[in-house]
Design a protein around this motif. Structure first.
Motif, PDB file in Angstrom:
ATOM      1  N   THR A   1     -22.931  12.638 -29.589  1.00  0.00           N
ATOM      2  CA  THR A   1     -23.847  13.791 -29.523  1.00  0.00           C
ATOM      3  C   THR A   1     -25.221  13.445 -30.085  1.00  0.00           C
ATOM      4  OG1 THR A   1     -23.105  14.645 -31.679  1.00  0.00           O
ATOM      5  CG2 THR A   1     -21.982  15.500 -29.719  1.00  0.00           C
ATOM      6  N   HIS A   2     -25.249  12.758 -31.245  1.00  0.00           N
ATOM      7  CA  HIS A   2     -26.522  12.360 -31.871  1.00  0.00           C
ATOM      8  C   HIS A   2     -26.235  11.358 -32.977  1.00  0.00           C
ATOM      9  CE1 HIS A   2     -25.123  15.567 -34.486  1.00  0.00           C
ATOM     10  NE2 HIS A   2     -26.058  15.292 -35.383  1.00  0.00           N
ATOM     11  N   GLU A   3     -27.314  10.813 -33.564  1.00  0.00           N
ATOM     12  CA  GLU A   3     -27.171   9.632 -34.413  1.00  0.00           C
ATOM     13  C   GLU A   3     -26.879   9.900 -35.889  1.00  0.00           C
ATOM     14  OE1 GLU A   3     -29.881  10.862 -33.127  1.00  0.00           O
ATOM     15  OE2 GLU A   3     -31.602  10.685 -34.484  1.00  0.00           O
ATOM     16  N   HIS A   4     -26.743  11.149 -36.313  1.00  0.00           N
ATOM     17  CA  HIS A   4     -26.483  11.385 -37.742  1.00  0.00           C
ATOM     18  C   HIS A   4     -25.151  10.756 -38.140  1.00  0.00           C
ATOM     19  CE1 HIS A   4     -29.410  15.054 -37.754  1.00  0.00           C
ATOM     20  NE2 HIS A   4     -30.032  13.889 -37.844  1.00  0.00           N
ATOM     21  N   SER A   5     -25.116  10.274 -39.399  1.00  0.00           N
ATOM     22  CA  SER A   5     -23.975   9.433 -39.811  1.00  0.00           C
ATOM     23  C   SER A   5     -22.636  10.158 -39.733  1.00  0.00           C
ATOM     24  CB  SER A   5     -24.202   8.886 -41.217  1.00  0.00           C
ATOM     25  OG  SER A   5     -24.325   9.965 -42.114  1.00  0.00           O
ATOM     26  N   ASP A   6     -22.620  11.487 -39.889  1.00  0.00           N
ATOM     27  CA  ASP A   6     -21.328  12.191 -39.781  1.00  0.00           C
ATOM     28  C   ASP A   6     -20.808  12.195 -38.337  1.00  0.00           C
ATOM     29  OD1 ASP A   6     -23.598  13.951 -39.453  1.00  0.00           O
ATOM     30  OD2 ASP A   6     -22.266  15.691 -39.509  1.00  0.00           O
ATOM     31  N   HIS A   7     -21.594  11.647 -37.397  1.00  0.00           N
ATOM     32  CA  HIS A   7     -21.163  11.573 -35.991  1.00  0.00           C
ATOM     33  C   HIS A   7     -20.979  10.137 -35.495  1.00  0.00           C
ATOM     34  CE1 HIS A   7     -21.715  15.920 -35.307  1.00  0.00           C
ATOM     35  NE2 HIS A   7     -22.492  15.758 -36.373  1.00  0.00           N
ATOM     36  N   ILE A   8     -21.568   9.183 -36.217  1.00  0.00           N
ATOM     37  CA  ILE A   8     -21.459   7.787 -35.749  1.00  0.00           C
ATOM     38  C   ILE A   8     -21.001   6.808 -36.843  1.00  0.00           C
ATOM     39  CG2 ILE A   8     -23.146   8.048 -33.860  1.00  0.00           C
ATOM     40  CD1 ILE A   8     -24.438   6.088 -36.614  1.00  0.00           C
TER      41      ILE A   8
ATOM     42  N   THR B   1     -22.137  21.758 -31.358  1.00  0.00           N
ATOM     43  CA  THR B   1     -22.320  21.803 -32.814  1.00  0.00           C
ATOM     44  C   THR B   1     -23.667  21.162 -33.119  1.00  0.00           C
ATOM     45  OG1 THR B   1     -21.333  19.642 -33.284  1.00  0.00           O
ATOM     46  CG2 THR B   1     -19.817  21.528 -33.192  1.00  0.00           C
ATOM     47  N   ASP B   2     -24.091  21.212 -34.364  1.00  0.00           N
ATOM     48  CA  ASP B   2     -25.369  20.624 -34.753  1.00  0.00           C
ATOM     49  C   ASP B   2     -26.498  21.129 -33.852  1.00  0.00           C
ATOM     50  OD1 ASP B   2     -23.078  18.680 -35.414  1.00  0.00           O
ATOM     51  OD2 ASP B   2     -24.673  18.058 -36.771  1.00  0.00           O
ATOM     52  N   THR B   3     -26.682  22.428 -33.890  1.00  0.00           N
ATOM     53  CA  THR B   3     -27.802  23.044 -33.171  1.00  0.00           C
ATOM     54  C   THR B   3     -28.298  24.223 -34.001  1.00  0.00           C
ATOM     55  OG1 THR B   3     -28.561  23.783 -30.980  1.00  0.00           O
ATOM     56  CG2 THR B   3     -26.449  24.653 -31.711  1.00  0.00           C
TER      57      THR B   3
ATOM     58  N   SER C   1     -30.536  21.904 -29.929  1.00  0.00           N
ATOM     59  CA  SER C   1     -31.735  21.966 -30.772  1.00  0.00           C
ATOM     60  C   SER C   1     -31.403  21.534 -32.203  1.00  0.00           C
ATOM     61  CB  SER C   1     -32.251  23.410 -30.747  1.00  0.00           C
ATOM     62  OG  SER C   1     -33.352  23.540 -31.615  1.00  0.00           O
ATOM     63  N   HIS C   2     -31.690  20.260 -32.514  1.00  0.00           N
ATOM     64  CA  HIS C   2     -31.286  19.702 -33.809  1.00  0.00           C
ATOM     65  C   HIS C   2     -32.285  18.609 -34.186  1.00  0.00           C
ATOM     66  CE1 HIS C   2     -28.366  19.026 -36.923  1.00  0.00           C
ATOM     67  NE2 HIS C   2     -28.079  17.790 -36.559  1.00  0.00           N
ATOM     68  N   ASP C   3     -32.423  18.359 -35.486  1.00  0.00           N
ATOM     69  CA  ASP C   3     -33.443  17.383 -35.904  1.00  0.00           C
ATOM     70  C   ASP C   3     -32.946  15.945 -35.782  1.00  0.00           C
ATOM     71  OD1 ASP C   3     -31.611  17.647 -37.886  1.00  0.00           O
ATOM     72  OD2 ASP C   3     -33.041  17.862 -39.524  1.00  0.00           O
TER      73      ASP C   3
ATOM     74  N   GLY D   1     -31.879  23.033 -37.041  1.00  0.00           N
ATOM     75  CA  GLY D   1     -30.924  22.763 -38.119  1.00  0.00           C
ATOM     76  C   GLY D   1     -29.500  22.996 -37.666  1.00  0.00           C
ATOM     77  N   HIS D   2     -28.841  23.945 -38.339  1.00  0.00           N
ATOM     78  CA  HIS D   2     -27.431  24.237 -38.043  1.00  0.00           C
ATOM     79  C   HIS D   2     -27.232  25.732 -37.783  1.00  0.00           C
ATOM     80  CE1 HIS D   2     -25.772  20.257 -38.901  1.00  0.00           C
ATOM     81  NE2 HIS D   2     -26.685  20.166 -39.854  1.00  0.00           N
ATOM     82  N   LEU D   3     -26.217  26.051 -37.016  1.00  0.00           N
ATOM     83  CA  LEU D   3     -25.962  27.436 -36.596  1.00  0.00           C
ATOM     84  C   LEU D   3     -25.217  28.211 -37.693  1.00  0.00           C
ATOM     85  CD1 LEU D   3     -26.729  28.595 -33.797  1.00  0.00           C
ATOM     86  CD2 LEU D   3     -24.314  28.422 -33.174  1.00  0.00           C
TER      87      LEU D   3
END
Ligand SMILES: [Zn+2]
Ligand SMILES: [Zn+2]
Length: 267
Positions: free
Chosen positions: A57-64, A145-147, A123-125, A193-195
């Motif tokens: 989904t995106h590169e933040h460490s909790d995802h990769i 998630t992460d939007t 929509s996330h940073d 940010g987050h929902l």
């Protein structure tokens, strides 16, 4: 023939979801180690040989955070990400052989075995974050998630889902009056940010207003600091009841656990 969903982990401690048919298994994100993913596969009776795709989904460490170890263990696995996300992952991405990478353009559709996958922007940073909709034999699972917000375009992508995995990250008051530093509160509360629980409730209300069909919604990516499963559930229940909808009757609502393997849902 089943189209199944299971959460292996959800939230800042690591995200990883399994979606599978008898023919193909797909992971969304690799925020946990290969060892833990394989425990999840065993727990859900999934043949690791059917594991074909890892969607990022995106590169933040909790995802990769577990990308390298998951790719090492899953030798038949291909990783799918858009180019900006791949670039932002950095060194962990460079270690993966080119032929095991599929770059998509956000908005693209592609198939993995008998599952069709649609990508869409959220929509996330992060560099170029996405959500996913997966379809098989007329059934649909969507993961958002992460939007920081759910706009009309995202709603369009998820409104037909039979199962929706939806972020319900925080209670706004817990976050505002809690111990996070100001910059972080601002980040989480922002449109990238987050929902929040209330925003997630609004999304579910929109879906029910669009079509009163029974869906399953799994609340995901709950904050450990600024939320409780009971609070997320009750906030959303209240919003729906104010508009004449009832959980259990109009929508099945549950939370996925933060760090343990969740239930296996047949869709
Ligand atoms: Zn993130
Ligand atoms: Zn995250």
């Amino acid at each position: 023939m089943g189209f199944d969903f299971c959460s292996f982990s959800s939230g800042s401690n690591g995200n990883c979801y399994l979606i599978k048919t008898e023919d193909a298994a797909i992971l969304i994100d690799a925020g946990i180690s290969g060892k833990r993913v394989w425990e999840g596969l065993q727990h859900t009776d999934t043949n690791p040989e059917t594991l074909r795709a890892l969607l990022i989904t995106h590169e933040h460490s909790d995802h990769i955070g577990g990308l390298a170890s998951v790719m090492k263990k899953g030798t038949g696995l291909k990783v799918y990400a858009n180019k900006e996300t791949w670039r932002a992952i950095g060194p962990a991405a460079n270690a993966i052989a080119e032929e095991r990478i599929h770059h998509f353009v956000t908005g693209d559709c592609f198939t993995v075995g008998d599952i069709s996958v649609k990508t869409f922007a959220v929509s996330h940073d992060a560099a170029e974050p996405v959500g996913y909709t997966l379809r098989c034999q007329g059934r649909q699972i969507s993961v958002v998630t992460d939007t920081g917000c759910v706009n009309a375009e995202i709603t369009e992508e998820i409104r037909d889902a039979n199962l929706l995995v939806l972020e319900s990250n925080h209670d706004e008051d817990m976050l505002k009056y809690g111990k996070y530093p100001h910059f972080l509160k601002k980040r989480v509360l922002g449109d990238a940010g987050h929902l929040s629980n209330i925003a997630a409730g609004g999304v579910i209300l929109d879906l029910l207003t669009y079509e009163r069909k029974k869906r399953r919604v799994l609340l995901a990516h709950l904050s450990r600091e600024n939320n409780f499963p009971e609070m997320a559930m009750q906030t959303i229940r209240n919003i729906l009841e104010e508009h004449g909808y009832h959980t259990g009757a109009d929508v099945y609502l549950e939370t996925v656990p933060r760090s343990e393997i969740g239930l296996l849902y047949a869709i």
